[in-house]
Motif scaffolding. Sequence first.
Motif, mmCIF file in Angstrom:
data_model
loop_
_atom_site.group_PDB
_atom_site.id
_atom_site.type_symbol
_atom_site.label_atom_id
_atom_site.label_comp_id
_atom_site.label_asym_id
_atom_site.label_seq_id
_atom_site.Cartn_x
_atom_site.Cartn_y
_atom_site.Cartn_z
ATOM 1 N N ASP A 138 0.819 -1.224 0.000
ATOM 2 C CA ASP A 138 0.000 0.000 0.000
ATOM 3 C C ASP A 138 0.844 1.261 0.000
ATOM 4 N N ARG A 193 -2.418 1.325 -3.495
ATOM 5 C CA ARG A 193 -3.443 1.694 -2.524
ATOM 6 C C ARG A 193 -4.816 1.795 -3.176
ATOM 7 N N HIS A 228 -9.054 -9.049 -5.518
ATOM 8 C CA HIS A 228 -9.269 -7.611 -5.665
ATOM 9 C C HIS A 228 -10.706 -7.298 -5.253
ATOM 10 N N SER A 229 -11.025 -6.012 -5.209
ATOM 11 C CA SER A 229 -12.395 -5.633 -4.852
ATOM 12 C C SER A 229 -13.162 -5.054 -6.031
ATOM 13 N N SER A 261 -8.001 -4.998 -2.848
ATOM 14 C CA SER A 261 -8.920 -5.354 -1.770
ATOM 15 C C SER A 261 -8.723 -4.421 -0.582
ATOM 16 N N ASP A 262 -9.833 -4.135 0.125
ATOM 17 C CA ASP A 262 -9.790 -3.295 1.331
ATOM 18 C C ASP A 262 -9.042 -2.000 1.108
ATOM 19 N N PRO A 299 -8.048 1.949 1.300
ATOM 20 C CA PRO A 299 -8.156 2.857 2.442
ATOM 21 C C PRO A 299 -9.352 3.788 2.301
#
Length: 291
Positions: A200, A231, A268-269, A286-287, A289
């Motif tokens: 990140d 990120r 991944h998201s 993924s996730d 910030p």
Amino acid sequence: MTTIDQSTTFPAALLDPSPVRGRVPRVLRSGLVPRGFARCGLLSWRRAAGVLQIAHPFDEETISDSVVVDGLVSLVETGVLSGQEDFESAAVGIIRTSAATSADAWSAFYDNSIRELRCGASAFAPVHRRARSLATGSSILEVGSCFGFFALACAMDGYDVSACDISPGAVSLLACASRRLGVPVDVVVGDATALPYDDDSVDTVSLIHLLEHLDAHGVEAALSEALRVARRRVVVAVPFEEEPSPHFGHRLRLTEKELHSLANSVAHSGAEVFVDHGGWLVLTPSDPPVR
């Protein structure tokens, strides 16, 4: 326009700033087609004692990434030139003989290539333009930067830019160009499958015409590494080819279907696949910030 016409950035493996010794083909600069040479597009050639000789007309005003590639691809398509090693040796020879000194030649090559890409004169300009439009945040890492034209352009546009390439020669040339132009790019030697960056640590990670140089395992590893470092976004561009171009060092043929499969192979998201001067895969880590 063919896919090869769009692939106007040399593979990272070609760049070693030390002189090329004992390699064929041999390259010379000539404003006219030399006696005994045959014209082929922008270049001319002949074979003497089994050695391919290439003549080019480029000087400090005209040398650029696009004219070098266009000229050499013409030799490939007519069967005069074959193989990645000879293609890259010829490319470096053309660049270095375009000016009185190697330093002047590389400076002119960088200046002219960047100008063509930024004004849209290069066939690869739409790829760079799309990639910049997909960047988010204030920091960008270009993986597999090769000459680093994209990294330099992003730095000129105000981004905090890092770049890495597996070739020490490529890294050296980009670092020199960054210093000479007064455009800060933090450039290091690094493998796309094991990036030397923290988790990140960068907003956007770009892999522009890189994946086709890897094998299937390397592609998945490179995507996973990019997602680890990014990120906010990973931006991937690939050429669409009928067959991988051996003179560019391409190993994989990637299609829109393969890009969808790659999106399903990593965590991944969010993922988007689309076509614009080749194929694109945009991944959200993924996730992410909280913004």
